[in-house]
Design an enzyme around this catalytic site. Structure first.
Site, mmCIF file in Angstrom:
data_model
loop_
_atom_site.group_PDB
_atom_site.id
_atom_site.type_symbol
_atom_site.label_atom_id
_atom_site.label_comp_id
_atom_site.label_asym_id
_atom_site.label_seq_id
_atom_site.Cartn_x
_atom_site.Cartn_y
_atom_site.Cartn_z
ATOM 1 N N VAL A 11 0.835 -1.202 0.000
ATOM 2 C CA VAL A 11 0.000 0.000 0.000
ATOM 3 C C VAL A 11 0.874 1.259 0.000
ATOM 4 O O VAL A 11 0.686 2.175 -0.812
ATOM 5 C CB VAL A 11 -0.951 -0.024 1.220
ATOM 6 C CG1 VAL A 11 -1.666 1.314 1.382
ATOM 7 C CG2 VAL A 11 -1.967 -1.151 1.074
ATOM 8 N N ASN A 225 -18.092 -20.514 -5.922
ATOM 9 C CA ASN A 225 -17.440 -21.826 -5.844
ATOM 10 C C ASN A 225 -18.397 -22.909 -5.330
ATOM 11 O O ASN A 225 -18.354 -24.047 -5.801
ATOM 12 C CB ASN A 225 -16.198 -21.750 -4.951
ATOM 13 C CG ASN A 225 -15.088 -20.936 -5.616
ATOM 14 O OD1 ASN A 225 -15.143 -20.672 -6.816
ATOM 15 N ND2 ASN A 225 -14.107 -20.523 -4.847
ATOM 16 N N PHE A 262 -35.071 -7.516 8.308
ATOM 17 C CA PHE A 262 -35.472 -8.684 9.094
ATOM 18 C C PHE A 262 -35.155 -9.951 8.298
ATOM 19 O O PHE A 262 -34.676 -9.902 7.161
ATOM 20 C CB PHE A 262 -36.970 -8.579 9.439
ATOM 21 C CG PHE A 262 -37.409 -9.574 10.472
ATOM 22 C CD1 PHE A 262 -36.638 -9.819 11.608
ATOM 23 C CD2 PHE A 262 -38.598 -10.277 10.332
ATOM 24 C CE1 PHE A 262 -37.033 -10.746 12.561
ATOM 25 C CE2 PHE A 262 -39.004 -11.197 11.281
ATOM 26 C CZ PHE A 262 -38.222 -11.433 12.399
ATOM 27 N N CYS A 268 -40.666 -19.160 -1.389
ATOM 28 C CA CYS A 268 -39.614 -19.640 -2.298
ATOM 29 C C CYS A 268 -38.234 -19.784 -1.664
ATOM 30 O O CYS A 268 -37.625 -20.849 -1.756
ATOM 31 C CB CYS A 268 -39.508 -18.708 -3.500
ATOM 32 S SG CYS A 268 -40.995 -18.745 -4.503
HETATM 33 N N1 LIG Z 1 -1.816 -5.415 0.333
HETATM 34 C C1 LIG Z 1 -2.987 -4.999 -0.092
HETATM 35 O O1 LIG Z 1 -3.414 -5.246 -1.225
HETATM 36 C C2 LIG Z 1 -3.866 -4.166 0.808
HETATM 37 C C3 LIG Z 1 -5.030 -3.602 0.297
HETATM 38 C C4 LIG Z 1 -5.827 -2.833 1.125
HETATM 39 C C5 LIG Z 1 -5.450 -2.632 2.449
HETATM 40 N N2 LIG Z 1 -4.307 -3.215 2.933
HETATM 41 C C6 LIG Z 1 -3.950 -2.967 4.325
HETATM 42 O O2 LIG Z 1 -2.899 -2.010 4.330
HETATM 43 C C7 LIG Z 1 -1.968 -2.291 5.396
HETATM 44 C C8 LIG Z 1 -0.590 -2.487 4.809
HETATM 45 O O3 LIG Z 1 -0.609 -3.611 3.949
HETATM 46 P P1 LIG Z 1 0.647 -4.021 3.075
HETATM 47 O O4 LIG Z 1 0.266 -5.239 2.307
HETATM 48 O O5 LIG Z 1 1.162 -2.821 2.339
HETATM 49 O O6 LIG Z 1 1.688 -4.412 4.262
HETATM 50 P P2 LIG Z 1 3.201 -4.854 4.142
HETATM 51 O O7 LIG Z 1 3.414 -5.881 5.187
HETATM 52 O O8 LIG Z 1 3.571 -5.166 2.717
HETATM 53 O O9 LIG Z 1 4.007 -3.527 4.544
HETATM 54 C C9 LIG Z 1 3.978 -2.982 5.815
HETATM 55 C C10 LIG Z 1 5.245 -2.143 5.984
HETATM 56 O O10 LIG Z 1 5.174 -1.456 7.233
HETATM 57 C C11 LIG Z 1 6.501 -1.371 7.721
HETATM 58 N N3 LIG Z 1 6.489 -0.983 9.146
HETATM 59 C C12 LIG Z 1 6.201 -1.736 10.233
HETATM 60 N N4 LIG Z 1 6.307 -1.014 11.350
HETATM 61 C C13 LIG Z 1 6.663 0.248 10.979
HETATM 62 C C14 LIG Z 1 6.917 1.446 11.681
HETATM 63 N N5 LIG Z 1 6.838 1.520 13.014
HETATM 64 N N6 LIG Z 1 7.244 2.539 10.967
HETATM 65 C C15 LIG Z 1 7.319 2.490 9.617
HETATM 66 N N7 LIG Z 1 7.108 1.364 8.904
HETATM 67 C C16 LIG Z 1 6.765 0.259 9.576
HETATM 68 C C17 LIG Z 1 7.069 -2.748 7.432
HETATM 69 O O11 LIG Z 1 8.487 -2.752 7.475
HETATM 70 C C18 LIG Z 1 6.529 -2.981 6.008
HETATM 71 O O12 LIG Z 1 7.419 -2.500 5.039
HETATM 72 C C19 LIG Z 1 -2.519 -3.525 6.105
HETATM 73 O O13 LIG Z 1 -3.300 -3.107 7.194
HETATM 74 C C20 LIG Z 1 -3.396 -4.185 5.075
HETATM 75 O O14 LIG Z 1 -4.430 -4.943 5.648
HETATM 76 C C21 LIG Z 1 -3.508 -3.959 2.133
#
Ligand SMILES: NC(=O)c1ccc[n+]([C@@H]2O[C@H](COP(=O)([O-])OP(=O)(O)OC[C@H]3O[C@@H](n4cnc5c(N)ncnc54)[C@H](O)[C@@H]3O)[C@@H](O)[C@H]2O)c1
Length: 438
Positions: A11, A225, A262, A268
């Site tokens: 992200v 599925n 509800f 059906c």
């Molecule tokens: N991956 C997706 O497609 C997606 C889509 C929508 C939402 N999200 C949500 O977004 C969030 C991030 O997902 P992601 O897949 O990018 O995660 P990720 O695990 O790829 O990346 C998280 C990053 O945060 C860093 N990090 C951890 N602690 C830190 C700190 N104190 N300071 C700075 N950086 C720190 C880690 O080193 C890592 O690089 C999650 O909550 C996830 O559920 C992800």
């Protein structure tokens, strides 16, 4: 705008590249030095279609900085996106260790910053995290007041891995829950021009929407599925079946049936669902999600029964008996089940349903009413007023405009209203109110 992004995974890295590409100055912050070094050299720390080029353009523009220092990034920017991971714990709960640790550091950084700052949580967090958990921690560590000295927002992230740059540029909608108008304005300046509506709502709703969307996606995949497995066992091409299901944009791929209300019923849905489950069993096909629908529906009726019984009165007025407005069909009506369960518990009930009037209904329904449920038939009244005069608890099961207006006009402070249809403007009602599941 000067923007800092905390957490440079899927992200964060995509947001950093796209925001810098679009002309903003972006500080990327991560605890992983390898990711910082990669970005500094113009390379993305993740693999995604189009990210190599976008990251190279962004970094070559000179608008990207990287640091592991939280305070430095916050001091240099006016808005921070938090994109750190929120993985699952063993028990299924989310692990908020990273986001809460970062929150403390961000609070300390805010303490030393005079200018207004906005913090936007983009990590997916369990509803009830941003305001009850993150906000007090930020206030404690900054000594400042959220919503006044700094803005705190939640903006769910809808991008999908594999198509994340395209998704960034073409979101289905942008939802922001903010506690300061300046923060909302900043986010609207950043994202208001993207396709899809820009919607401002409260933080809790924004948190819940993200979970509802992901649960809905999982439900749709599982539905297709399970229908696939049953069709396959029957020698039917499930792709044709689901292709045709998707052709119906009125009832299937639409907003139909997606409003909390509800229990379902009628002649059906329960019958055909039972038959489908039987066919699956006969063919040794396990379809646990579809098998869970009837028990889940029953749970909805249980909740209504418990709510009424918890009122400690026997005087119950029910408005509605058939399975939906505008029909006299009583077959598998959840309102009828509710009435029978309450009668069974010794409640003194009166019921009004304009379509289920003994004097008017004919044929199979009249016979059903008189022969199968004479104990319910005796409780039918000729007017809504009669029910309102009798009941201390009123169960509203019909949403017709005329009936709703009679209920609204005659309900008083002495009543308790259990609404199964979803009235609007409920704060104007003089009585105690409870919605079925809202
Ligand atoms: N991956 C997706 O497609 C997606 C889509 C929508 C939402 N999200 C949500 O977004 C969030 C991030 O997902 P992601 O897949 O990018 O995660 P990720 O695990 O790829 O990346 C998280 C990053 O945060 C860093 N990090 C951890 N602690 C830190 C700190 N104190 N300071 C700075 N950086 C720190 C880690 O080193 C890592 O690089 C999650 O909550 C996830 O559920 C992800």
């Amino acid at each position: 705008m000067n923007i800092s992004i905390f957490g440079l995974g899927y992200v964060g890295a995509v947001s950093l590249a796209c925001l810098a590409r679009d002309g903003h100055t972006v500080y990327g912050v991560d605890i992983d030095q390898t990711k910082l070094d990669l970005i500094a050299s113009g390379k993305p720390p993740i693999i995604e279609e189009g990210i190599q080029e976008t990251m190279a353009v962004a970094v070559n523009s000179g608008r990207v900085r990287v640091t592991s220092n939280c305070a430095e990034a916050m001091a240099a920017t006016e808005l921070s996106f938090v994109c750190v991971g929120t993985p699952s714990k063993k028990n299924g709960d989310q692990d908020t260790t990273a986001i809460l640790r970062l929150t403390e550091q961000m609070g300390e950084a805010l303490r030393n910053k005079d200018a207004f700052h906005t913090i936007v949580i983009r990590s997916t967090v369990r509803p009830g995290t941003v305001i009850p958990e993150i906000e007090p921690l930020l206030e404690k560590h900054s000594g400042k007041k959220s919503g006044r000295d700094f803005g705190l927002c939640f903006q769910p992230e809808f991008l999908r891995e594999g198509t994340s740059i395209k998704d960034y540029d073409n979101p289905p909608m942008t939802i922001v829950g903010c506690n300061h108008p300046d923060s909302t304005a900043q986010l609207e300046a950043l994202f208001g021009g993207l396709p899809g509506k820009f919607i401002s709502t409260d933080v809790g709703t924004a948190e819940c929407v993200k979970y509802a969307c992901n649960a809905f996606h999982a439900l749709k995949v599982t539905f297709a599925n399970e229908i696939g497995r049953v069709s396959q066992a029957l020698g039917v091409d499930s792709r044709k079946v689901m292709g045709l299901v998707c052709e119906d944009k009125q009832l299937n791929i639409s907003t139909a049936y997606l409003r909390p209300g509800f229990a379902f019923g009628g002649s059906c849905l329960p019958k055909d669902l039972r038959a489908l489950l039987h066919v699956a069993r006969e063919n040794d096909v396990d379809i646990p999600m579809l098998a869970g629908l009837l028990p889940s529906n029953e749970e909805h009726i249980n909740l209504a029964v418990e709510t009424v019984l918890s009122r400690k009165t026997r005087k119950i007025g029910m408005v509605g008996l058939s399975f939906k407005s505008g029909t006299d069909d009583l077959r598998e009506s959840p309102l009828l089940t509710l009435a029978e369960r309450l009668i069974g518990k010794g409640m003194n009930i009166k019921i009004y349903d304009p379509e289920v009037n003994l004097a008017r209904i004919m044929g199979a329904n009249k016979r059903y009413l008189e022969e199968s449920i004479p104990h319910v038939a005796q409780l039918m009244c000729d007017s809504c007023d009669e029910v309102l005069q009798h009941g201390e608890v009123i169960v509203l099961g019909l949403g017709d405009r005329d009936i709703v207006s009679v209920v609204r006009d005659n309900i008083s402070a002495e009543h308790y209203l259990l609404d199964l249809v979803g009235l609007s403007d409920v704060e104007e009602l003089p009585c105690e109110y409870r919605g079925a599941c809202w």
